[in-house]
Design an enzyme around this catalytic site. Structure first.
Site, PDB file in Angstrom:
ATOM      1  N   CYS A   1      -4.442   1.852  -9.732  1.00  0.00           N
ATOM      2  CA  CYS A   1      -3.767   1.769  -8.432  1.00  0.00           C
ATOM      3  C   CYS A   1      -4.810   1.613  -7.343  1.00  0.00           C
ATOM      4  O   CYS A   1      -5.651   2.495  -7.156  1.00  0.00           O
ATOM      5  CB  CYS A   1      -2.912   3.002  -8.156  1.00  0.00           C
ATOM      6  SG  CYS A   1      -2.156   2.916  -6.517  1.00  0.00           S
TER       7      CYS A   1
ATOM      8  N   GLY B   1       7.047  -8.177 -11.808  1.00  0.00           N
ATOM      9  CA  GLY B   1       6.859  -7.231 -10.709  1.00  0.00           C
ATOM     10  C   GLY B   1       7.486  -7.685  -9.419  1.00  0.00           C
ATOM     11  O   GLY B   1       8.703  -7.576  -9.222  1.00  0.00           O
TER      12      GLY B   1
ATOM     13  N   GLY C   1       2.389 -11.796 -11.242  1.00  0.00           N
ATOM     14  CA  GLY C   1       2.883 -13.046 -10.665  1.00  0.00           C
ATOM     15  C   GLY C   1       3.900 -13.795 -11.496  1.00  0.00           C
ATOM     16  O   GLY C   1       4.219 -14.945 -11.192  1.00  0.00           O
TER      17      GLY C   1
ATOM     18  N   LYS D   1      -3.074   0.730 -18.237  1.00  0.00           N
ATOM     19  CA  LYS D   1      -2.858  -0.371 -17.280  1.00  0.00           C
ATOM     20  C   LYS D   1      -4.143  -0.638 -16.511  1.00  0.00           C
ATOM     21  O   LYS D   1      -4.654   0.225 -15.798  1.00  0.00           O
ATOM     22  CB  LYS D   1      -1.709  -0.054 -16.319  1.00  0.00           C
ATOM     23  CG  LYS D   1      -1.379  -1.249 -15.428  1.00  0.00           C
ATOM     24  CD  LYS D   1       0.025  -1.172 -14.851  1.00  0.00           C
ATOM     25  CE  LYS D   1       0.336  -2.412 -14.025  1.00  0.00           C
ATOM     26  NZ  LYS D   1       1.673  -2.374 -13.446  1.00  0.00           N
TER      27      LYS D   1
ATOM     28  N   ASN E   1       5.263   5.353 -16.642  1.00  0.00           N
ATOM     29  CA  ASN E   1       3.981   5.031 -16.018  1.00  0.00           C
ATOM     30  C   ASN E   1       3.459   6.275 -15.309  1.00  0.00           C
ATOM     31  O   ASN E   1       4.155   6.868 -14.486  1.00  0.00           O
ATOM     32  CB  ASN E   1       4.203   3.874 -15.030  1.00  0.00           C
ATOM     33  CG  ASN E   1       2.926   3.431 -14.345  1.00  0.00           C
ATOM     34  OD1 ASN E   1       2.322   4.181 -13.573  1.00  0.00           O
ATOM     35  ND2 ASN E   1       2.520   2.211 -14.601  1.00  0.00           N
TER      36      ASN E   1
ATOM     37  N   LEU F   1       1.668   5.273  -4.443  1.00  0.00           N
ATOM     38  CA  LEU F   1       2.220   6.145  -5.491  1.00  0.00           C
ATOM     39  C   LEU F   1       3.218   7.175  -4.980  1.00  0.00           C
ATOM     40  O   LEU F   1       3.187   8.347  -5.375  1.00  0.00           O
ATOM     41  CB  LEU F   1       1.092   6.871  -6.244  1.00  0.00           C
ATOM     42  CG  LEU F   1       0.168   5.975  -7.073  1.00  0.00           C
ATOM     43  CD1 LEU F   1      -0.993   6.807  -7.635  1.00  0.00           C
ATOM     44  CD2 LEU F   1       0.930   5.333  -8.226  1.00  0.00           C
TER      45      LEU F   1
ATOM     46  N   ALA G   1       0.869  -1.174   0.000  1.00  0.00           N
ATOM     47  CA  ALA G   1       0.000   0.000   0.000  1.00  0.00           C
ATOM     48  C   ALA G   1       0.906   1.224   0.000  1.00  0.00           C
ATOM     49  O   ALA G   1       0.786   2.109   0.843  1.00  0.00           O
ATOM     50  CB  ALA G   1      -0.921  -0.011   1.207  1.00  0.00           C
TER      51      ALA G   1
ATOM     52  N   ASN H   1      -2.898  -5.033 -12.933  1.00  0.00           N
ATOM     53  CA  ASN H   1      -2.337  -4.392 -11.744  1.00  0.00           C
ATOM     54  C   ASN H   1      -2.643  -5.322 -10.556  1.00  0.00           C
ATOM     55  O   ASN H   1      -3.170  -6.408 -10.725  1.00  0.00           O
ATOM     56  CB  ASN H   1      -2.965  -2.997 -11.568  1.00  0.00           C
ATOM     57  CG  ASN H   1      -2.069  -2.069 -10.753  1.00  0.00           C
ATOM     58  OD1 ASN H   1      -1.448  -2.493  -9.779  1.00  0.00           O
ATOM     59  ND2 ASN H   1      -2.008  -0.816 -11.138  1.00  0.00           N
TER      60      ASN H   1
END
Lengths: 244, 306
Positions: B133, B268, B247, B168, B102, B75, B72, B195
């Site tokens: 997000c 990621g 993943g 995205k 991005n 951004l 969390a 995402n």
């Protein structure tokens, strides 16, 4: 920073819930006391960041408290097991500004990185005063090792079962040139408010990566957002605010 | 010599399909300590907003056993001006492959502002518009969960830019194909999905959420099947190129994601636990391709839909 394999050569309990692990491997990436390593553990996705207690050319020691799944697993690791470790992470303590009589202040499981620091201060001819705080005598760790290094050691416990009764902040000596601290946040906040000389404080944080790319461990400082894992874990008192 | 790993996004050639995902690779420069990042197909840099942001309070990371993690972060970034003036030029000195910028925001105007800046920045090849997000309030994912809002952002950004625009997408929707088609109809050049999935962990000893933000985005190996499914659904209902994400942790996963319909693949959470992950995946790909009798990696894109 580097990724390397270490072999566990010792893993023993040294106090209530506290374990000391020695690992053999390449320690070239560790350049300062107060740096940390990030351990990969089977069955857990994230690595576990643990501060380096002390190190030599081919061996590293970590002292950790069993607080959750990861550290519980670590306490069961047997001698001879190979571990994947990211090593030499974070900035560590800068011993240059220590002055003639540096004061080391550790609280609980924040004590271990101060041992490696004390050793390097002794090697540069300094005689550190060491102030260690614990809840009770069963929690006391490493005090005798600081003494063996030639440091002046004062222990404080909350229940008075070892050393003086009270907090480390009740036992700050009148004279010291500079301080180095590691311990729980309330202790660090109290030091920031109370200490009259400058110093360096090591912080703890929940980390994603441990090497500065995920922004998971960022804190607010006087100079804007800083990553505990990259710009830290050691910060100058002048960088921190008391609402850390 | 023929490059078996080559792929391309909207006419932009990539030496291989492996791209570190935004938020797991900083602004790229930090990773040069681990390996020569020029081996990567492209880099998607940390999500950027018009103004600097600290993000959410601590703690903002939680573990999910062997399956992944929650974040969390919210951004955190130094703002588009610093990114354009400092971060991208510095990255360009050590990285000579396409940079994917991005961007994120809290209003259509935010997206337009950030997109315009990135469009005018040398070195930026593709603009990835994050409408997904899950960690910010009044923005981010709000644009990614309604087809109409997703279309509005896409259209507004397209109107002020010349570079390829990839949207995205969020997996936190009932039907991702509706959002994907809305973006396609609004002029998007490509899509990136997925995402993170909104999740929660509770500290059962303290009886409190682990994250200060209560909820966070779930990423890591545990979300891979969901990502493959969504990439495949979108590939079957849209014509746009897809960057598959979610993943991916090994070369086999890259192949699987491409077979589902991805033209390139973002890595990621794996970067966070293995800083060498992308490099190792790129090195492993030819071996896995040999084993599976794949000559060119492009040949397998969306092969399960044939």
């Amino acid at each position: 920073m580097t990724q390397t394999q270490y072999i566990v050569t010792c893993n023993e309990q040294i106090a209530s819930g506290i374990w000391s692990m020695r690992l053999r491997g390449n320690t070239a990436a560790i350049t300062a006391p107060g740096q940390f390593v990030n351990l990969q553990l089977p069955g857990l996705f994230l690595r576990r960041p643990i501060s380096v207690c002390d190190w030599s050319e081919d061996e590293m020691r970590i002292v950790y408290k069993v607080v959750g799944e990861g550290t519980r697993y670590m306490s069961r690791i047997e001698v001879g097991v190979s571990m994947n470790v990211l090593t030499g992470l974070g900035n560590g303590y800068d011993i240059r500004p220590c002055g003639d009589s540096p004061l080391l202040i550790g609280g609980g499981v924040g004590v271990p990185p101060l041992l490696g620091l004390a050793k390097r201060l002794r090697m540069s001819g300094k005689a550190p005063q060491v102030l260690l705080g614990f809840n009770s005598d069963k929690d006391v760790i490493l005090a005798d090792e600081f003494t063996r290094l030639g440091c002046t050691v004062q222990v404080a416990t909350m229940d008075g079962s070892c050393g003086i009764r009270g907090l480390v902040t009740d036992a700050i000596p009148d004279h010291y040139s500079y301080y180095y601290a590691c311990g729980p946040l309330p202790m660090l906040r109290a030091l920031l408010a109370q200490m009259t000389q400058d110093g360096q404080l090591s912080l703890e944080a929940r980390m994603g990566c441990g090497f500065g790319v995920c922004m998971g461990c960022t804190i607010q400082t006087q100079y804007g957002p800083q990553r505990v894992c990259k710009e830290g874990p050691v910060f100058r008192n002048t960088e921190l605010t008391t609402d850390i | 010599m023929e490059n078996r790993l080559e792929t391309s996004l909207s006419g932009i050639r990539l030496n291989n399909p492996v791209i570190p995902a935004s938020g797991t690779f900083g602004f790229g420069r930090e990773m040069t300590a681990w390996y020569d990042i020029d081996c990567l197909g492209a880099i998607s840099i940390k999500g950027t907003t018009p103004e600097p942001r600290y993000g959410n309070p601590q703690p903002r990371i939680a573990e999910c056993g062997n399956y992944g993690m929650l974040n969390a972060v919210g951004l955190q970034n130094p703002g588009v001006k610093v990114v354009v003036d400092n971060e991208i030029p510095q990255l360009s000195q050590v990285f000579h492959q396409p940079i994917i910028a991005n961007i994120s925001g809290f209003s259509i105007d935010d997206y337009v502002f950030a997109a315009r800046q990135m469009d005018q920045t040398d070195g930026v090849a593709i603009i990835e518009v994050n409408i997904s997000c899950p960690n910010v309030h009044n923005g981010g994912m709000a644009f990614g969960t309604q087809p109409q809002a997703a279309a509005q952002v896409t259209q507004a950004v397209k109107a002020v830019t010349h570079k390829p625009i990839y949207i995205k997408l969020s997996p936190n929707v009932t039907d991702i194909t509706q959002i994907a088609r809305a973006c396609q109809d609004a002029g998007a050049d490509g899509l990136c999905l997925i995402n993170t999935i909104l999740g929660m962990r509770i500290d059962i000893a303290r009886r409190q959420p682990v994250l200060a933000n209560r909820y966070g985005g779930y990423s890591g190996p545990g979300i891979f099947p969901v990502a493959v499914r969504m990439v495949n659904q979108v590939a079957r209902s849209c014509q746009l190129p897809i960057i598959g994400c979610g993943g991916v942790s090994r070369a086999e996963d890259v192949i699987e994601m491409m077979m589902a319909g991805a033209t390139a693949v973002e890595i990621g959470a794996q970067n966070l636990v293995n800083p060498l992950a992308c490099k190792q995946i790129i090195e492993d790909l030819p071996k896995v391709m040999d084993r599976l009798h794949i000559h060119n990696i492009k040949d397998i894109i969306a092969c399960v839909n044939e």
